[in-house]
Design an enzyme around this catalytic site. Structure first.
Site, PDB file in Angstrom:
ATOM      1  N   TYR A 111      -1.773  -1.303  10.445  1.00 35.07           N
ATOM      2  CA  TYR A 111      -2.053  -1.626   8.895  1.00 35.07           C
ATOM      3  C   TYR A 111      -0.739  -1.156   8.452  1.00 35.07           C
ATOM      4  O   TYR A 111      -0.061  -1.973   7.407  1.00 35.07           O
ATOM      5  CB  TYR A 111      -3.236  -0.849   8.530  1.00 35.07           C
ATOM      6  CG  TYR A 111      -3.314  -0.925   6.913  1.00 35.07           C
ATOM      7  CD1 TYR A 111      -3.610  -2.129   6.560  1.00 35.07           C
ATOM      8  CD2 TYR A 111      -3.003   0.044   6.080  1.00 35.07           C
ATOM      9  CE1 TYR A 111      -3.796  -2.450   5.154  1.00 35.07           C
ATOM     10  CE2 TYR A 111      -3.211  -0.136   4.851  1.00 35.07           C
ATOM     11  CZ  TYR A 111      -3.626  -1.435   4.471  1.00 35.07           C
ATOM     12  OH  TYR A 111      -3.880  -1.494   2.922  1.00 35.07           O
ATOM     13  N   SER A 171       0.825  -1.138  -0.167  1.00 37.44           N
ATOM     14  CA  SER A 171      -0.031   0.145   0.059  1.00 37.44           C
ATOM     15  C   SER A 171       0.689   1.280  -0.078  1.00 37.44           C
ATOM     16  O   SER A 171       1.706   1.403   0.592  1.00 37.44           O
ATOM     17  CB  SER A 171      -0.800   0.157   1.192  1.00 37.44           C
ATOM     18  OG  SER A 171      -1.453   1.395   1.444  1.00 37.44           O
TER      19      SER A 171
HETATM   20  N1  LIG Z   1      -8.800  -0.206  -0.660  1.00 40.00           N
HETATM   21  C1  LIG Z   1      -7.700   0.332  -0.814  1.00 40.00           C
HETATM   22  O1  LIG Z   1      -7.678   1.663  -0.674  1.00 40.00           O
HETATM   23  C2  LIG Z   1      -6.413  -0.234  -0.722  1.00 40.00           C
HETATM   24  C3  LIG Z   1      -5.091   0.693  -0.780  1.00 40.00           C
HETATM   25  C4  LIG Z   1      -3.905   0.132  -0.783  1.00 40.00           C
HETATM   26  C5  LIG Z   1      -3.799  -1.300  -0.574  1.00 40.00           C
HETATM   27  N2  LIG Z   1      -4.917  -2.029  -0.359  1.00 40.00           N
HETATM   28  C6  LIG Z   1      -4.493  -3.489  -0.261  1.00 40.00           C
HETATM   29  O2  LIG Z   1      -5.356  -4.403  -1.158  1.00 40.00           O
HETATM   30  C7  LIG Z   1      -5.857  -5.348  -0.577  1.00 40.00           C
HETATM   31  C8  LIG Z   1      -7.416  -5.454  -0.856  1.00 40.00           C
HETATM   32  O3  LIG Z   1      -7.852  -4.445  -0.103  1.00 40.00           O
HETATM   33  P1  LIG Z   1      -9.552  -4.383  -0.056  1.00 40.00           P
HETATM   34  O4  LIG Z   1      -9.625  -2.978  -0.078  1.00 40.00           O
HETATM   35  O5  LIG Z   1     -10.373  -5.191  -0.915  1.00 40.00           O
HETATM   36  O6  LIG Z   1      -9.689  -4.709   1.371  1.00 40.00           O
HETATM   37  P2  LIG Z   1     -10.837  -5.866   2.191  1.00 40.00           P
HETATM   38  O7  LIG Z   1     -10.402  -5.900   3.620  1.00 40.00           O
HETATM   39  O8  LIG Z   1     -12.026  -5.581   1.630  1.00 40.00           O
HETATM   40  O9  LIG Z   1     -10.270  -7.259   1.472  1.00 40.00           O
HETATM   41  C9  LIG Z   1      -9.458  -8.039   1.831  1.00 40.00           C
HETATM   42  C10 LIG Z   1      -9.964  -9.459   1.520  1.00 40.00           C
HETATM   43  O10 LIG Z   1      -9.304 -10.312   2.440  1.00 40.00           O
HETATM   44  C11 LIG Z   1     -10.001 -11.249   3.025  1.00 40.00           C
HETATM   45  N3  LIG Z   1      -9.561 -11.605   4.284  1.00 40.00           N
HETATM   46  C12 LIG Z   1      -9.411 -11.046   5.462  1.00 40.00           C
HETATM   47  N4  LIG Z   1      -8.944 -11.832   6.300  1.00 40.00           N
HETATM   48  C13 LIG Z   1      -8.648 -13.159   5.787  1.00 40.00           C
HETATM   49  C14 LIG Z   1      -8.055 -14.328   6.278  1.00 40.00           C
HETATM   50  N5  LIG Z   1      -7.987 -14.403   7.507  1.00 40.00           N
HETATM   51  N6  LIG Z   1      -8.021 -15.484   5.498  1.00 40.00           N
HETATM   52  C15 LIG Z   1      -8.273 -15.232   4.217  1.00 40.00           C
HETATM   53  N7  LIG Z   1      -8.817 -13.996   3.555  1.00 40.00           N
HETATM   54  C16 LIG Z   1      -9.009 -12.897   4.444  1.00 40.00           C
HETATM   55  C17 LIG Z   1     -11.202 -10.725   3.061  1.00 40.00           C
HETATM   56  O11 LIG Z   1     -12.299 -11.517   3.215  1.00 40.00           O
HETATM   57  C18 LIG Z   1     -11.354  -9.886   1.855  1.00 40.00           C
HETATM   58  O12 LIG Z   1     -11.983 -10.517   0.841  1.00 40.00           O
HETATM   59  C19 LIG Z   1      -5.202  -5.480   0.910  1.00 40.00           C
HETATM   60  O13 LIG Z   1      -4.087  -6.080   0.989  1.00 40.00           O
HETATM   61  C20 LIG Z   1      -5.223  -3.761   1.151  1.00 40.00           C
HETATM   62  O14 LIG Z   1      -4.163  -3.890   1.969  1.00 40.00           O
HETATM   63  C21 LIG Z   1      -6.018  -1.611  -0.620  1.00 40.00           C
END
Ligand SMILES: NC(=O)c1ccc[n+]([C@@H]2O[C@H](COP(=O)([O-])OP(=O)(O)OC[C@H]3O[C@@H](n4cnc5c(N)ncnc54)[C@H](O)[C@@H]3O)[C@@H](O)[C@H]2O)c1
Length: 266
Positions: free
Chosen positions: A170, A157
């Site tokens: 985080y 991120s």
């Molecule tokens: N949305 C953003 O703005 C953003 C920005 C930068 C990075 N990210 C990264 O992108 C990725 C996805 O982000 P997102 O916004 O979809 O987040 P999110 O929290 O909605 O999704 C994360 C996914 O991981 C799954 N998950 C959580 N715990 C788990 C476990 N113990 N075992 C298996 N699966 C599990 C959830 O069910 C979900 O499908 C993450 O790594 C996040 O850090 C997101």
């Protein structure tokens, strides 16, 4: 549908034909888009999530064929669960070419001062976001090493570079992912396995949209920090994802590609 030269037609890309991908956290949020994009690019995809991914798998099966997708529920922070997921993937598809370490605790987290972070929550964030990526590599890498090929894409991120406050658990976990990629790329390079980090900026995904960080007063400064001054969506990440998963990036490893409209410079 099969075209005149036996090629599947009706999809925009086929750069991943014959490859098998695991997407952790592939059932919801941004991961759902990754699962679909990899399948549309020709890969067979294992949607691996703590949530039930059958709905997304059904959508992919309708668009790309039933043999192109499977879904399994698992907990990325639990080693027995990871081992079982990897075995199920190999049983189903026979190989693993691409691992997308996307599962994380993110959308459910709310900003909190460091002095108020519950120590158990800190441990939970590290268990899912860092230990989870490690466990996936621990159990997928032996298979990739034996075949002397593989693409590992770790999702970090931009917050790790910006050091945004009130999300210390985080942000620290995502900083760890950047270092994890760097060290792992040197260790797995001997096996021709590429390991890279994809670092999204703030993405308006369906799981995050109700999160307070996605309210407009939070989004405006993010937009203003970018060279391209607009909000970002999961679709913005897909070109970089497919590039890192495909042979187009074969001589690239240990790198961080930020996809954030030019907010940070890696
Ligand atoms: N949305 C953003 O703005 C953003 C920005 C930068 C990075 N990210 C990264 O992108 C990725 C996805 O982000 P997102 O916004 O979809 O987040 P999110 O929290 O909605 O999704 C994360 C996914 O991981 C799954 N998950 C959580 N715990 C788990 C476990 N113990 N075992 C298996 N699966 C599990 C959830 O069910 C979900 O499908 C993450 O790594 C996040 O850090 C997101």
């Amino acid at each position: 549908m099969v075209g005149t030269h036996g090629m599947r037609v009706g999809r925009a890309m086929s750069r991943l034909d014959g490859r098998v991908a695991i997407v952790t956290g592939g059932a919801a949020g941004i991961g759902r888009h990754y699962s679909k994009a990899l399948a549309e690019a020709g890969a067979r995809v294992m949607i691996a999530d703590i949530l039930n991914g059958e709905g997304v798998a059904g959508e992919i099966a309708s668009a790309c064929g039933a043999s192109s997708v499977a879904a399994a529920t698992f907990d990325v922070s639990d080693e027995a669960s990871v081992k079982s997921l990897v075995a199920t993937t190999l049983d189903r598809f026979g190989q693993i070419d691409i691992l997308v370490n996307n599962a994380a605790l993110y959308a459910k987290l709310t900003p909190v001062n460091v002095t108020d972070i519950d120590a158990d929550l800190w441990d939970k964030v590290m268990a899912v976001n860092v230990r989870g990526a490690f466990l996936m590599v621990k159990h997928v890498a032996p298979h990739m090493q034996a075949r002397r090929k593989g693409k590992i894409i770790n999702i970090a991120s931009g917050t790790a570079y910006k050091g945004i406050p009130r999300m210390l658990h985080y942000v620290t976990s995502k900083g760890a992912i950047v270092s994890f990629t760097r060290a792992l790329s040197r260790e797995l390079g001997a096996f021709d396995i590429a390991v890279n980090t994809l670092a999204p900026g703030l993405i308006l995904s369906d799981t995050g949209i109700e999160n307070t960080q996605h309210h407009d007063e939070e989004r405006a400064p993010v937009r203003n920090s970018r060279a391209f001054k607009r909000d970002a969506y999961p679709e913005d990440l897909l070109g970089a994802l497919i590039f890192l998963a495909s042979s187009d990036s074969d001589f690239i490893t240990g790198q961080t590609i930020a996809v954030d409209g030019g907010s940070i410079n890696t």
